[in-house]
Design a protein around this motif. Structure first.
Motif, PDB file in Angstrom:
ATOM      1  N   SER A  81       0.798  -1.224   0.000  1.00  0.00           N
ATOM      2  CA  SER A  81       0.000   0.000   0.000  1.00  0.00           C
ATOM      3  C   SER A  81       0.835   1.281   0.000  1.00  0.00           C
ATOM      4  O   SER A  81       0.419   2.301  -0.532  1.00  0.00           O
ATOM      5  CB  SER A  81      -0.923   0.027   1.228  1.00  0.00           C
ATOM      6  OG  SER A  81      -1.800  -1.073   1.214  1.00  0.00           O
ATOM      7  N   VAL A  82       2.010   1.230   0.622  1.00  0.00           N
ATOM      8  CA  VAL A  82       2.865   2.404   0.738  1.00  0.00           C
ATOM      9  C   VAL A  82       4.211   2.100   0.093  1.00  0.00           C
ATOM     10  O   VAL A  82       4.792   1.036   0.306  1.00  0.00           O
ATOM     11  CB  VAL A  82       3.073   2.816   2.203  1.00  0.00           C
ATOM     12  CG1 VAL A  82       4.027   4.001   2.308  1.00  0.00           C
ATOM     13  CG2 VAL A  82       1.742   3.168   2.853  1.00  0.00           C
ATOM     14  N   ALA A  83       4.691   3.047  -0.712  1.00  0.00           N
ATOM     15  CA  ALA A  83       5.964   2.869  -1.392  1.00  0.00           C
ATOM     16  C   ALA A  83       6.876   4.059  -1.118  1.00  0.00           C
ATOM     17  O   ALA A  83       6.411   5.172  -0.889  1.00  0.00           O
ATOM     18  CB  ALA A  83       5.744   2.723  -2.889  1.00  0.00           C
ATOM     19  N   VAL A  84       8.173   3.810  -1.119  1.00  0.00           N
ATOM     20  CA  VAL A  84       9.168   4.874  -1.065  1.00  0.00           C
ATOM     21  C   VAL A  84       9.825   4.952  -2.435  1.00  0.00           C
ATOM     22  O   VAL A  84      10.264   3.940  -2.977  1.00  0.00           O
ATOM     23  CB  VAL A  84      10.232   4.603   0.018  1.00  0.00           C
ATOM     24  CG1 VAL A  84      11.345   5.645  -0.050  1.00  0.00           C
ATOM     25  CG2 VAL A  84       9.596   4.602   1.404  1.00  0.00           C
ATOM     26  N   LEU A  85       9.850   6.143  -3.014  1.00  0.00           N
ATOM     27  CA  LEU A  85      10.388   6.294  -4.358  1.00  0.00           C
ATOM     28  C   LEU A  85      11.209   7.565  -4.495  1.00  0.00           C
ATOM     29  O   LEU A  85      11.029   8.522  -3.732  1.00  0.00           O
ATOM     30  CB  LEU A  85       9.258   6.332  -5.382  1.00  0.00           C
ATOM     31  CG  LEU A  85       8.236   7.465  -5.233  1.00  0.00           C
ATOM     32  CD1 LEU A  85       7.825   8.002  -6.594  1.00  0.00           C
ATOM     33  CD2 LEU A  85       6.992   6.948  -4.498  1.00  0.00           C
ATOM     34  N   GLN A  86      12.117   7.538  -5.451  1.00  0.00           N
ATOM     35  CA  GLN A  86      12.873   8.744  -5.789  1.00  0.00           C
ATOM     36  C   GLN A  86      11.962   9.632  -6.623  1.00  0.00           C
ATOM     37  O   GLN A  86      11.389   9.184  -7.614  1.00  0.00           O
ATOM     38  CB  GLN A  86      14.125   8.385  -6.581  1.00  0.00           C
ATOM     39  CG  GLN A  86      14.941   9.600  -6.993  1.00  0.00           C
ATOM     40  CD  GLN A  86      16.149   9.202  -7.816  1.00  0.00           C
ATOM     41  OE1 GLN A  86      16.686   8.106  -7.659  1.00  0.00           O
ATOM     42  NE2 GLN A  86      16.567  10.081  -8.706  1.00  0.00           N
TER      43      GLN A  86
ATOM     44  N   ARG B 231       5.085  12.272   2.063  1.00  0.00           N
ATOM     45  CA  ARG B 231       6.009  12.615   3.135  1.00  0.00           C
ATOM     46  C   ARG B 231       7.426  12.434   2.596  1.00  0.00           C
ATOM     47  O   ARG B 231       7.744  11.370   2.045  1.00  0.00           O
ATOM     48  CB  ARG B 231       5.814  11.708   4.349  1.00  0.00           C
ATOM     49  CG  ARG B 231       4.478  11.885   5.040  1.00  0.00           C
ATOM     50  CD  ARG B 231       4.395  13.201   5.773  1.00  0.00           C
ATOM     51  NE  ARG B 231       3.113  13.362   6.440  1.00  0.00           N
ATOM     52  CZ  ARG B 231       2.846  12.918   7.667  1.00  0.00           C
ATOM     53  NH1 ARG B 231       3.778  12.268   8.340  1.00  0.00           N
ATOM     54  NH2 ARG B 231       1.661  13.102   8.208  1.00  0.00           N
ATOM     55  N   VAL B 232       8.255  13.437   2.730  1.00  0.00           N
ATOM     56  CA  VAL B 232       9.641  13.298   2.304  1.00  0.00           C
ATOM     57  C   VAL B 232      10.362  12.436   3.334  1.00  0.00           C
ATOM     58  O   VAL B 232      10.494  12.813   4.497  1.00  0.00           O
ATOM     59  CB  VAL B 232      10.334  14.667   2.151  1.00  0.00           C
ATOM     60  CG1 VAL B 232      11.813  14.484   1.815  1.00  0.00           C
ATOM     61  CG2 VAL B 232       9.635  15.472   1.054  1.00  0.00           C
ATOM     62  N   ALA B 233      10.814  11.280   2.897  1.00  0.00           N
ATOM     63  CA  ALA B 233      11.457  10.331   3.810  1.00  0.00           C
ATOM     64  C   ALA B 233      12.886  10.751   4.115  1.00  0.00           C
ATOM     65  O   ALA B 233      13.320  10.739   5.270  1.00  0.00           O
ATOM     66  CB  ALA B 233      11.432   8.926   3.203  1.00  0.00           C
ATOM     67  N   PHE B 234      13.635  11.094   3.065  1.00  0.00           N
ATOM     68  CA  PHE B 234      15.008  11.563   3.246  1.00  0.00           C
ATOM     69  C   PHE B 234      15.486  12.198   1.946  1.00  0.00           C
ATOM     70  O   PHE B 234      14.857  12.055   0.891  1.00  0.00           O
ATOM     71  CB  PHE B 234      15.953  10.436   3.669  1.00  0.00           C
ATOM     72  CG  PHE B 234      16.113   9.333   2.660  1.00  0.00           C
ATOM     73  CD1 PHE B 234      17.168   9.334   1.756  1.00  0.00           C
ATOM     74  CD2 PHE B 234      15.200   8.282   2.617  1.00  0.00           C
ATOM     75  CE1 PHE B 234      17.313   8.322   0.829  1.00  0.00           C
ATOM     76  CE2 PHE B 234      15.344   7.259   1.698  1.00  0.00           C
ATOM     77  CZ  PHE B 234      16.402   7.272   0.786  1.00  0.00           C
ATOM     78  N   ILE B 235      16.598  12.900   2.048  1.00  0.00           N
ATOM     79  CA  ILE B 235      17.207  13.558   0.889  1.00  0.00           C
ATOM     80  C   ILE B 235      18.663  13.119   0.806  1.00  0.00           C
ATOM     81  O   ILE B 235      19.365  13.079   1.822  1.00  0.00           O
ATOM     82  CB  ILE B 235      17.136  15.094   1.020  1.00  0.00           C
ATOM     83  CG1 ILE B 235      15.678  15.559   1.017  1.00  0.00           C
ATOM     84  CG2 ILE B 235      17.920  15.783  -0.095  1.00  0.00           C
ATOM     85  CD1 ILE B 235      15.511  17.045   1.355  1.00  0.00           C
ATOM     86  N   MET B 236      19.114  12.788  -0.393  1.00  0.00           N
ATOM     87  CA  MET B 236      20.533  12.541  -0.599  1.00  0.00           C
ATOM     88  C   MET B 236      21.162  13.854  -1.058  1.00  0.00           C
ATOM     89  O   MET B 236      20.780  14.412  -2.086  1.00  0.00           O
ATOM     90  CB  MET B 236      20.751  11.437  -1.639  1.00  0.00           C
ATOM     91  CG  MET B 236      20.336  10.057  -1.173  1.00  0.00           C
ATOM     92  SD  MET B 236      21.203   9.516   0.332  1.00  0.00           S
ATOM     93  CE  MET B 236      22.909   9.486  -0.240  1.00  0.00           C
ATOM     94  N   ARG B 237      22.098  14.341  -0.259  1.00  0.00           N
ATOM     95  CA  ARG B 237      22.714  15.647  -0.521  1.00  0.00           C
ATOM     96  C   ARG B 237      24.229  15.513  -0.379  1.00  0.00           C
ATOM     97  O   ARG B 237      24.720  15.142   0.682  1.00  0.00           O
ATOM     98  CB  ARG B 237      22.154  16.685   0.458  1.00  0.00           C
ATOM     99  CG  ARG B 237      22.730  18.080   0.311  1.00  0.00           C
ATOM    100  CD  ARG B 237      22.006  19.041   1.237  1.00  0.00           C
ATOM    101  NE  ARG B 237      20.616  19.275   0.820  1.00  0.00           N
ATOM    102  CZ  ARG B 237      19.710  19.907   1.576  1.00  0.00           C
ATOM    103  NH1 ARG B 237      20.040  20.333   2.788  1.00  0.00           N
ATOM    104  NH2 ARG B 237      18.480  20.086   1.119  1.00  0.00           N
TER     105      ARG B 237
ATOM    106  N   TYR C 245      13.593  11.534  -1.788  1.00  0.00           N
ATOM    107  CA  TYR C 245      12.856  10.289  -1.684  1.00  0.00           C
ATOM    108  C   TYR C 245      11.616  10.528  -0.830  1.00  0.00           C
ATOM    109  O   TYR C 245      11.712  11.093   0.262  1.00  0.00           O
ATOM    110  CB  TYR C 245      13.708   9.191  -1.056  1.00  0.00           C
ATOM    111  CG  TYR C 245      14.842   8.725  -1.933  1.00  0.00           C
ATOM    112  CD1 TYR C 245      14.718   7.584  -2.723  1.00  0.00           C
ATOM    113  CD2 TYR C 245      16.039   9.443  -1.991  1.00  0.00           C
ATOM    114  CE1 TYR C 245      15.750   7.162  -3.540  1.00  0.00           C
ATOM    115  CE2 TYR C 245      17.083   9.027  -2.815  1.00  0.00           C
ATOM    116  CZ  TYR C 245      16.933   7.885  -3.584  1.00  0.00           C
ATOM    117  OH  TYR C 245      17.960   7.464  -4.396  1.00  0.00           O
ATOM    118  N   VAL C 246      10.458  10.102  -1.337  1.00  0.00           N
ATOM    119  CA  VAL C 246       9.209  10.329  -0.625  1.00  0.00           C
ATOM    120  C   VAL C 246       8.479   9.013  -0.368  1.00  0.00           C
ATOM    121  O   VAL C 246       8.674   8.026  -1.083  1.00  0.00           O
ATOM    122  CB  VAL C 246       8.271  11.278  -1.406  1.00  0.00           C
ATOM    123  CG1 VAL C 246       8.934  12.628  -1.629  1.00  0.00           C
ATOM    124  CG2 VAL C 246       7.828  10.648  -2.724  1.00  0.00           C
ATOM    125  N   ALA C 247       7.646   9.022   0.668  1.00  0.00           N
ATOM    126  CA  ALA C 247       6.729   7.916   0.937  1.00  0.00           C
ATOM    127  C   ALA C 247       5.359   8.317   0.413  1.00  0.00           C
ATOM    128  O   ALA C 247       4.866   9.409   0.725  1.00  0.00           O
ATOM    129  CB  ALA C 247       6.667   7.622   2.430  1.00  0.00           C
TER     130      ALA C 247
END
Length: 221
Positions: free
Chosen positions: A145-150, A172-178, A198-200
């Motif tokens: 039901s829930v995915a994390v994607l770039q 929801r923004v899960a994390f950022i690669m910086r 990357y967002v959920a």
């Protein structure tokens, strides 16, 4: 370590060969003796004929000394029952079950049995190959039901707060690669040039989410 595998289909046979190459001992269980023909000639492990949730069969396969158990037969019920027996009766630490029905996978995860939901996982792999620029999920929770994607972003999102992006896309923004490092955003985090976000998101909303992110943000955002 010693690994017991339930199911000698293509996945089970391939897994057995891979584990043997890594110098682990392997026992493969299947109720169909013809299934063992899928094993390579180089396979030197045990071939056990029987039901993978039968305790005597599992003992013969060495479950009492096994450090891992993989249930990859063609039946969801057989896989989950065998996985529970391996975990709860014999105390095997590393147990995983392949599940075709993604909706049931969440239930089994709650029972403490890690699962691989075959259909969502395979779908994501195909998307990665079909959409080289595309939006393929990096991770999906067991029910699918829930995915994390770039998330591919329009360049005009640079300089906007992450919270504005979340409101616009409903994610929801899960994390950022910086600069090669992962960053957990907060209310003050601003999208910078060259960020990989990357967002959920809910699985059914991914197309819409992507379309919004690839447009320039509204002025109010």
């Amino acid at each position: 370590m010693h690994v017991v595998i339930l199911g000698c289909g293509r996945v089970g046979a391939s897994l057995a060969a891979a584990l043997q190459r890594l110098d682990h001992t392997v026992a493969v269980v299947d109720k169909d003796t013809q299934a063992f023909l899928r094993l390579s000639r180089q396979f030197h492990g045990q071939r056990i004929n029987g039901n993978g949730f039968d305790r005597e069969v599992l003992v013969e396969a060495g479950i009492e000394r096994a450090q891992a158990f993989a249930a990859v037969s063609s039946g969801d019920n057989s896989n989950i029952i065998a996985a529970r027996v391996a975990r709860e009766t014999f105390g095997v630490d590393q147990v995983v079950a392949r599940i075709y029905d993604a909706k049931r996978a969440e239930v089994y995860e709650r029972l403490g049995i890690p699962t691989v939901a075959t259909v969502p996982w395979t779908t994501d792999r195909f998307l990665r190959m079909l959409l080289p620029e595309g939006v393929a999920t990096e991770w999906r929770e067991p029910s699918g039901s829930v995915a994390v994607l770039q998330l591919p972003l329009h360049e005009d999102w640079v300089g906007h707060h992450v919270s504005a992006l979340e409101r616009a896309t409903g994610t929801r923004v899960a994390f950022i690669m910086r600069f090669g490092r992962g960053v957990f955003p907060d209310g003050t985090t601003v999208v910078q040039a060259d960020d990989t976000v990357y967002v959920a998101a809910l699985s059914g909303s991914i197309t819409e989410v992507t379309a919004v992110a690839q447009r320039a943000p509204e002025e109010s955002e």
